[in-house]
Design an enzyme around this catalytic site. Structure first.
Site, mmCIF file in Angstrom:
data_model
loop_
_atom_site.group_PDB
_atom_site.id
_atom_site.type_symbol
_atom_site.label_atom_id
_atom_site.label_comp_id
_atom_site.label_asym_id
_atom_site.label_seq_id
_atom_site.Cartn_x
_atom_site.Cartn_y
_atom_site.Cartn_z
ATOM 1 N N GLU A 286 29.729 39.707 37.911
ATOM 2 C CA GLU A 286 30.746 39.283 36.256
ATOM 3 C C GLU A 286 29.291 39.948 35.690
ATOM 4 O O GLU A 286 29.646 40.166 34.693
ATOM 5 C CB GLU A 286 31.177 38.376 36.272
ATOM 6 C CG GLU A 286 32.010 38.053 35.256
ATOM 7 C CD GLU A 286 33.027 36.826 35.468
ATOM 8 O OE1 GLU A 286 34.159 36.797 34.439
ATOM 9 O OE2 GLU A 286 32.200 35.953 35.948
ATOM 10 N N GLU A 289 28.057 42.512 35.654
ATOM 11 C CA GLU A 289 29.099 43.555 34.091
ATOM 12 C C GLU A 289 29.119 43.191 32.963
ATOM 13 O O GLU A 289 28.984 43.850 32.200
ATOM 14 C CB GLU A 289 30.325 43.216 35.205
ATOM 15 C CG GLU A 289 31.587 43.801 34.499
ATOM 16 C CD GLU A 289 32.880 44.078 34.883
ATOM 17 O OE1 GLU A 289 33.685 44.704 34.999
ATOM 18 O OE2 GLU A 289 32.744 42.475 35.584
ATOM 19 N N CYS A 306 38.550 35.033 36.757
ATOM 20 C CA CYS A 306 38.307 33.732 38.357
ATOM 21 C C CYS A 306 39.787 32.823 38.219
ATOM 22 O O CYS A 306 39.586 32.257 38.823
ATOM 23 C CB CYS A 306 37.173 32.920 38.522
ATOM 24 S SG CYS A 306 36.540 31.824 36.628
ATOM 25 N N SER A 326 36.889 40.776 33.666
ATOM 26 C CA SER A 326 36.014 41.550 34.249
ATOM 27 C C SER A 326 36.633 41.822 35.597
ATOM 28 O O SER A 326 37.494 41.909 36.124
ATOM 29 C CB SER A 326 34.959 39.988 34.789
ATOM 30 O OG SER A 326 34.192 40.605 35.307
ATOM 31 N N LYS A 364 45.981 30.305 43.390
ATOM 32 C CA LYS A 364 45.318 30.147 44.072
ATOM 33 C C LYS A 364 46.455 30.995 45.186
ATOM 34 O O LYS A 364 45.705 31.186 45.782
ATOM 35 C CB LYS A 364 44.000 29.582 44.837
ATOM 36 C CG LYS A 364 43.601 29.488 43.765
ATOM 37 C CD LYS A 364 42.240 30.784 43.393
ATOM 38 C CE LYS A 364 41.354 30.952 42.440
ATOM 39 N NZ LYS A 364 40.226 32.135 41.898
ATOM 40 N N GLU A 367 47.331 34.080 44.414
ATOM 41 C CA GLU A 367 46.274 35.366 43.590
ATOM 42 C C GLU A 367 46.174 35.626 45.474
ATOM 43 O O GLU A 367 45.598 37.109 44.781
ATOM 44 C CB GLU A 367 45.282 34.894 43.279
ATOM 45 C CG GLU A 367 43.873 35.603 43.804
ATOM 46 C CD GLU A 367 42.682 35.042 43.339
ATOM 47 O OE1 GLU A 367 41.411 35.613 42.434
ATOM 48 O OE2 GLU A 367 42.593 33.540 43.226
ATOM 49 N N GLU A 372 46.532 44.112 46.698
ATOM 50 C CA GLU A 372 44.993 44.258 46.243
ATOM 51 C C GLU A 372 44.186 43.666 47.292
ATOM 52 O O GLU A 372 43.257 44.367 47.274
ATOM 53 C CB GLU A 372 44.611 45.058 45.075
ATOM 54 C CG GLU A 372 43.880 43.451 44.359
ATOM 55 C CD GLU A 372 45.763 43.244 43.526
ATOM 56 O OE1 GLU A 372 46.141 42.798 41.657
ATOM 57 O OE2 GLU A 372 46.689 43.757 44.176
ATOM 58 N N CYS A 509 39.193 23.687 36.266
ATOM 59 C CA CYS A 509 39.776 23.728 37.619
ATOM 60 C C CYS A 509 40.009 21.827 37.816
ATOM 61 O O CYS A 509 40.835 21.423 38.457
ATOM 62 C CB CYS A 509 39.297 24.434 39.261
ATOM 63 S SG CYS A 509 39.064 25.907 38.146
#
Length: 579
Positions: A286, A289, A306, A326, A364, A367, A372, A509
């Site tokens: 990241e 990037e 994230c 990102s 999560k 996710e 994908e 978190c």
């Protein structure tokens, strides 16, 4: 020295004079006087609601009122425990208990339910009122959350946090009288709701078992562990290590990763790893990037990706910012494909490795189900268990967690740096990325820049730093309503940044919906302090993770290269509702 608060008069509470020093309501003043009168709908993070009528007090000349709704005034005389008030509190609690199915022994929230605690504290052992006809429907359509309407007592906490803190309004009060309920738009199932982003903060503030993170995968995890034809790998997120111990009576905020590693092996997991390894991997991808975008001047500000609830929010409500996200996957979704690629390299079949992630977050779970993140029908992450879910597994297995000897994570995916560990606190991802960038572009001064302004629990923080010849302006924001405000200011040209960290849970978190339940800011601060303490005992920057560096020579190619991009990056698409 902390400045002493100025006195604004006095209130007499049960004969005791108590100074008014900025308390916003009488309830706070009464508690300051040492009377911890019970409340149910009152939540320190939310606007006053005044619905449960449990915090009743008697004010001379005003009568009996809910103390949370009354501002303290000089000269007030207040009774807290008169016979009439105690009688009314018990009646109101009985009415709450009669409003739903509160069979505690069969409820997953048992021993952690506020309603159950109040009944015990007030010695309510019978209910004299007839229960209304219960809505027995249980909505388990969302992979992240489960709703049990029969346990809802209409306190409104979930509605308020979704509106006031997240700014979404995915749920609200619907219907009237005995038919009143909390519902999504058009009374759809939660899994069919367009507005819900699965952040789970509604479940975090729910005082009963009406809203809970979905725990259905726990049984599947046990089945995988006991399947001789499968190997099961598990990894734990940074925030889990400072949350799990609370459930077993250990000091809040104390990192217990050593005990967790021991418990996971006792549960039967074949490989025990640390998600902080993948957090370091995330930073390498990241931050690289980000430096590339700065050099080209394209798709700035870069937005962190994230937090899955935040990604859901951008796709649904702000798709114009999708190019700014990102492309780096979250640490959880980097760990999965890397573990399966490593398993294949060692001669195994991808589908024979079951990857379990222990996360502090309900989002999560959704996710891991994104299309994908599947390869030929096989998911990169097979199952997600919350911090509380892991505690349930440990208790069910009869493991004496508090007295376990510390063990360590398995190699090569057990190495980590402090930069990976602080991912669990708001500002941690940004700090880790800047540590990396400074070391790459200005190694001589990499340790001279301090990041204290990015730490702490302000919901918005910003900093400008100089990296070589570059002047980089960054921001950290938590809470989706705050993030929406920042995006609006960027669109209007009022704010300009290069890099922005966003977490849907205020504080990061450590405050996830899968963590042990809490109110206010004190506990999340303690948890974050535990992460920062562990950071001081580890290598400083993600580049120092030898296991991650070795991974690029063994499985990946170069940072940001074709193989790394295939395994560690992703794409997003607009999911905005169309009329």
């Amino acid at each position: 020295m902390q400045e002493e608060k100025k006195e604004q008069g006095f209130v007499t509470i049960e004969g005791k004079r108590v100074a008014i020093q900025g308390e916003k309501n009488l309830l706070e003043l009464v508690r300051k006087a040492g009377f911890n009168i019970v409340t149910f709908c009152y939540h320190p993070e939310l606007a006053v609601y005044g619905a449960c009528r449990l915090c009743l007090v008697e004010i001379e000349g005003m009568g009996i009122l809910a103390s949370c709704t009354v501002a303290p005034k000089d000269g007030m005389k207040v009774r807290v425990n008169s016979d009439e008030i105690r009688k009314l509190r018990r009646i109101n609690l009985e009415l709450l208990l009669s409003s739903g199915n509160h069979d505690c022994t069969l409820c997953s929230k048992s021993n952690n339910c506020k309603l159950q605690k109040l009944a015990k504290d007030m010695d309510v052992t019978e209910i004299r009122f007839k229960s209304k006809k219960l809505d027995s429907h249980k909505d388990a359509t969302s992979p992240a959350l489960v709703r049990d309407h029969s346990k809802c007592i209409l306190c409104g906490n979930c509605v308020r946090i979704c509106n006031e803190v997240q700014g979404i309004g995915a749920i609200d009060f619907a219907f009237r009288g005995f038919k009143s309920k909390i519902a999504t738009a058009f009374n759809k199932e939660l899994g069919e709701s367009h507005e819900c982003v699965a952040c789970g903060q509604c479940a975090r503030v729910c005082p009963t078992g009406a809203l809970m993170p979905n725990s259905s995968e726990i049984e599947e995890v046990f089945k995988a562990i006991n399947n001789p034809n499968k190997k099961v790998a598990v990894h734990i997120a940074p925030a889990v290590r400072v949350g799990l111990g609370e459930i077993f009576g250990l000091k809040p905020g104390e990192p217990v990763d050593g005990k967790i590693a021991a418990a996971l092996r006792m549960l039967g997991f074949d490989y025990v790893y640390d998600t902080a390894f993948a957090a370091d991997l995330t930073i390498l991808e990241e931050a690289t990037e980000f430096l590339g975008r700065v050099k080209k001047g394209t798709n700035l500000p870069q937005l962190t990706s994230c937090c899955p609830a935040w990604v859901n929010y951008v796709e649904k409500f702000a798709p114009e910012f999708i190019p700014n996200l990102s492309s780096a996957r979250s640490p959880m979704q980097m760990m999965g494909p890397v573990l399966k690629a490593d398993f294949e390299q060692r001669g195994g079949k991808r589908e024979d490795l079951v990857v379990v992630a222990v996360m502090p977050c309900s989002a999560k779970k959704s996710e891991a189900k994104r299309g994908e993140f599947y390869v030929n029908g096989n998911p990169d992450t097979d199952h997600v268990v919350t911090t509380v879910g892991l505690a349930r597994m440990i208790k069910e297995a009869g493991i004496d967690f508090a007295n376990l000897e510390n063990e360590w994570f398995d190699m090569p995916f057990g190495t980590k740096t402090g930069a990976g560990v602080i991912f669990g606190a708001s500002g941690g991802v940004m700090e880790a990325a800047l540590r990396y960038a400074l070391a790459e572009l200005d190694p001589e001064n990499a340790r001279s820049v301090k990041f204290t302004s990015l730490r702490g629990f302000d919901v918005f923080k910003e900093k400008t730093i100089k990296i070589g010849d570059l002047e980089i302006k960054v921001a950290v924001v938590s809470g989706l309503k705050n993030a929406r405000k920042l995006l609006d200011e960027i669109k209007e040209g009022k704010k300009h940044y290069h890099f922005i960290e966003v977490m849907s849970c205020q504080g990061g978190c450590v405050a996830g919906a899968g963590q042990p339940q809490f109110e206010g800011w004190a506990l999340r601060k303690t948890r974050a302090e535990g992460l920062y303490q562990e950071d001081t005992e580890l290598a400083y920057k993600s580049q120092d993770n030898s296991g991650v560096q070795a991974l690029y020579g063994r499985i990946l190619d170069k940072i940001g290269g074709p193989v790394a991009h295939e395994l560690l990056h992703t794409h997003y698409k607009s999911k905005k509702y169309q009329d």
